[in-house]
Scaffold this motif. Structure first.
Motif, PDB file in Angstrom:
ATOM      1  N   HIS A 165       0.745  -1.193  -0.056  1.00 21.55           N
ATOM      2  CA  HIS A 165       0.069   0.068   0.232  1.00 21.55           C
ATOM      3  C   HIS A 165       1.006   1.375  -0.086  1.00 21.55           C
ATOM      4  N   TRP A 166       0.287   2.349  -0.144  1.00 20.59           N
ATOM      5  CA  TRP A 166       1.051   3.793  -0.305  1.00 20.59           C
ATOM      6  C   TRP A 166       1.216   4.207   1.135  1.00 20.59           C
ATOM      7  N   GLU A 167       2.256   4.928   1.399  1.00 16.73           N
ATOM      8  CA  GLU A 167       2.438   5.519   2.649  1.00 16.73           C
ATOM      9  C   GLU A 167       2.886   6.959   2.544  1.00 16.73           C
ATOM     10  N   THR A 168       2.307   7.996   3.196  1.00 17.38           N
ATOM     11  CA  THR A 168       2.388   9.294   2.723  1.00 17.38           C
ATOM     12  C   THR A 168       4.030   9.513   3.568  1.00 17.38           C
ATOM     13  N   ILE A 169       4.652  10.241   2.719  1.00 18.04           N
ATOM     14  CA  ILE A 169       6.125  10.413   2.976  1.00 18.04           C
ATOM     15  C   ILE A 169       6.125  11.352   4.206  1.00 18.04           C
ATOM     16  N   ARG A 170       6.908  11.129   5.282  1.00 20.48           N
ATOM     17  CA  ARG A 170       7.041  11.803   6.531  1.00 20.48           C
ATOM     18  C   ARG A 170       8.611  12.536   6.486  1.00 20.48           C
ATOM     19  N   PRO A 171       8.544  13.864   6.095  1.00 20.37           N
ATOM     20  CA  PRO A 171      10.044  14.545   6.269  1.00 20.37           C
ATOM     21  C   PRO A 171      10.812  14.315   7.461  1.00 20.37           C
ATOM     22  N   GLY A 172      12.176  13.864   7.204  1.00 18.92           N
ATOM     23  CA  GLY A 172      12.729  13.606   8.246  1.00 18.92           C
ATOM     24  C   GLY A 172      12.995  12.253   8.847  1.00 18.92           C
ATOM     25  N   TYR A 173      12.086  11.124   8.148  1.00 17.49           N
ATOM     26  CA  TYR A 173      12.053   9.926   8.717  1.00 17.49           C
ATOM     27  C   TYR A 173      12.224   9.080   7.204  1.00 17.49           C
ATOM     28  N   HIS A 174      12.465   7.716   7.873  1.00 15.64           N
ATOM     29  CA  HIS A 174      12.427   6.650   6.511  1.00 15.64           C
ATOM     30  C   HIS A 174      11.669   5.632   7.018  1.00 15.64           C
ATOM     31  N   TYR A 175      11.283   4.938   6.302  1.00 14.61           N
ATOM     32  CA  TYR A 175      10.290   3.933   6.166  1.00 14.61           C
ATOM     33  C   TYR A 175      11.060   2.475   6.375  1.00 14.61           C
ATOM     34  N   VAL A 176      10.653   1.737   7.454  1.00 11.12           N
ATOM     35  CA  VAL A 176      11.187   0.358   7.666  1.00 11.12           C
ATOM     36  C   VAL A 176      10.197  -0.659   7.061  1.00 11.12           C
ATOM     37  N   HIS A 177      10.212  -1.343   6.302  1.00  8.70           N
ATOM     38  CA  HIS A 177       9.014  -2.164   5.700  1.00  8.70           C
ATOM     39  C   HIS A 177       8.601  -3.173   6.632  1.00  8.70           C
ATOM     40  N   PRO A 178       7.362  -3.942   6.528  1.00  5.61           N
ATOM     41  CA  PRO A 178       7.106  -5.049   7.490  1.00  5.61           C
ATOM     42  C   PRO A 178       8.149  -5.933   7.072  1.00  5.61           C
ATOM     43  N   HIS A 179       8.532  -6.910   8.395  1.00  4.53           N
ATOM     44  CA  HIS A 179       9.410  -7.950   8.035  1.00  4.53           C
ATOM     45  C   HIS A 179       9.581  -9.090   9.075  1.00  4.53           C
ATOM     46  N   TRP A 180       9.908 -10.223   8.863  1.00  5.06           N
ATOM     47  CA  TRP A 180      10.012 -11.088   9.854  1.00  5.06           C
ATOM     48  C   TRP A 180      11.436 -11.416  10.189  1.00  5.06           C
ATOM     49  N   GLU A 181      11.789 -11.737  11.515  1.00 11.41           N
ATOM     50  CA  GLU A 181      13.254 -11.965  12.182  1.00 11.41           C
ATOM     51  C   GLU A 181      13.196 -13.206  12.854  1.00 11.41           C
ATOM     52  N   GLN A 182      14.230 -14.079  12.662  1.00  7.70           N
ATOM     53  CA  GLN A 182      14.129 -15.299  13.333  1.00  7.70           C
ATOM     54  C   GLN A 182      14.778 -15.064  14.727  1.00  7.70           C
ATOM     55  N   ARG A 183      14.347 -15.706  15.715  1.00  4.71           N
ATOM     56  CA  ARG A 183      14.726 -15.764  17.108  1.00  4.71           C
ATOM     57  C   ARG A 183      14.744 -17.025  17.620  1.00  4.71           C
ATOM     58  N   GLY A 184      15.364 -17.352  18.649  1.00  7.32           N
ATOM     59  CA  GLY A 184      15.314 -18.713  19.388  1.00  7.32           C
ATOM     60  C   GLY A 184      13.970 -19.270  19.386  1.00  7.32           C
ATOM     61  N   ASP A 185      12.774 -18.559  19.792  1.00  8.39           N
ATOM     62  CA  ASP A 185      11.437 -19.044  19.969  1.00  8.39           C
ATOM     63  C   ASP A 185      10.677 -19.283  18.880  1.00  8.39           C
ATOM     64  N   GLY A 186      11.153 -18.616  17.646  1.00  7.63           N
ATOM     65  CA  GLY A 186      10.405 -18.769  16.386  1.00  7.63           C
ATOM     66  C   GLY A 186      10.755 -17.611  15.438  1.00  7.63           C
ATOM     67  N   TRP A 187       9.690 -17.196  14.579  1.00  6.76           N
ATOM     68  CA  TRP A 187       9.731 -16.254  13.796  1.00  6.76           C
ATOM     69  C   TRP A 187       8.933 -14.989  14.200  1.00  6.76           C
ATOM     70  N   HIS A 188       9.664 -13.900  14.396  1.00  6.76           N
ATOM     71  CA  HIS A 188       8.911 -12.645  14.905  1.00  6.76           C
ATOM     72  C   HIS A 188       8.682 -11.633  13.989  1.00  6.76           C
ATOM     73  N   PHE A 189       7.385 -11.221  13.806  1.00  8.61           N
ATOM     74  CA  PHE A 189       7.008 -10.124  12.824  1.00  8.61           C
ATOM     75  C   PHE A 189       7.028  -8.440  13.345  1.00  8.61           C
ATOM     76  N   HIS A 190       7.524  -7.653  12.389  1.00  8.27           N
ATOM     77  CA  HIS A 190       7.827  -6.329  12.706  1.00  8.27           C
ATOM     78  C   HIS A 190       7.004  -5.694  11.687  1.00  8.27           C
ATOM     79  N   VAL A 191       6.077  -4.776  12.239  1.00 13.07           N
ATOM     80  CA  VAL A 191       5.333  -4.133  11.273  1.00 13.07           C
ATOM     81  C   VAL A 191       5.930  -3.126  10.794  1.00 13.07           C
ATOM     82  N   GLY A 192       5.563  -2.365   9.580  1.00 16.75           N
ATOM     83  CA  GLY A 192       6.246  -1.395   8.908  1.00 16.75           C
ATOM     84  C   GLY A 192       6.061  -0.154   9.815  1.00 16.75           C
ATOM     85  N   VAL A 193       7.193   0.680   9.988  1.00 17.33           N
ATOM     86  CA  VAL A 193       7.031   1.819  10.887  1.00 17.33           C
ATOM     87  C   VAL A 193       8.161   2.829  10.283  1.00 17.33           C
ATOM     88  N   TRP A 194       7.972   4.042  10.662  1.00 17.86           N
ATOM     89  CA  TRP A 194       8.468   5.194   9.981  1.00 17.86           C
ATOM     90  C   TRP A 194       9.515   5.400  11.498  1.00 17.86           C
TER      91      TRP A 194
END
Length: 120
Positions: free
Chosen positions: A88-117
């Motif tokens: 989806h489209w996100e409105t640009i926020r001056p002074g910020y950068h967007y980190v896309h949603p992603h999964w990260e593996q840790r010892g207890d499984g795969w953790h989801f990180h939502v998209g954030v500015w």
């Protein structure tokens, strides 16, 4: 002297009559401010999946749009399996950068990180 007394009496009488007709209004009551109700923010729920997500979603990325950034689609774990969620489209926020949603593996499984500015 009688005319002076009469004049004084008339002045006092006129003042009393005019004062008797005065109504002192109480100060206006402050109007209540309108209350704006907003939905409470959703509770933070950490999603942990027991298995790795499928390969990244293949989606057709639309042409650039001024003032917006395309937030890539991702895989959502619904408790039983992965379900694709389109970008989806996100409105640009001056002074910020967007980190896309992603999964990260840790010892207890795969953790989801939502998209954030993120600042910076």
């Amino acid at each position: 002297m009688l005319s002076r007394r009469l004049a004084g009496l008339l002045i006092v009488s006129a003042a009393a009559v005019s004062a008797a007709g005065c109504v002192v209004e109480p100060p206006p009551r402050p109007r209540p401010r309108p209350v704006i109700y907003e939905a409470p923010p959703p509770p933070v729920v950490e999603v942990i999946a027991p298995q790795p997500p499928p390969p990244p979603i293949e989606e057709v990325i639309p042409p650039p749009r001024p003032g917006f950034i395309w937030a890539r689609g991702y895989w959502h774990w619904n408790g039983h399996r992965y379900v694709g969620v389109g970008g989806h489209w996100e409105t640009i926020r001056p002074g910020y950068h967007y980190v896309h949603p992603h999964w990260e593996q840790r010892g207890d499984g795969w953790h989801f990180h939502v998209g954030v500015w993120v600042n910076g």
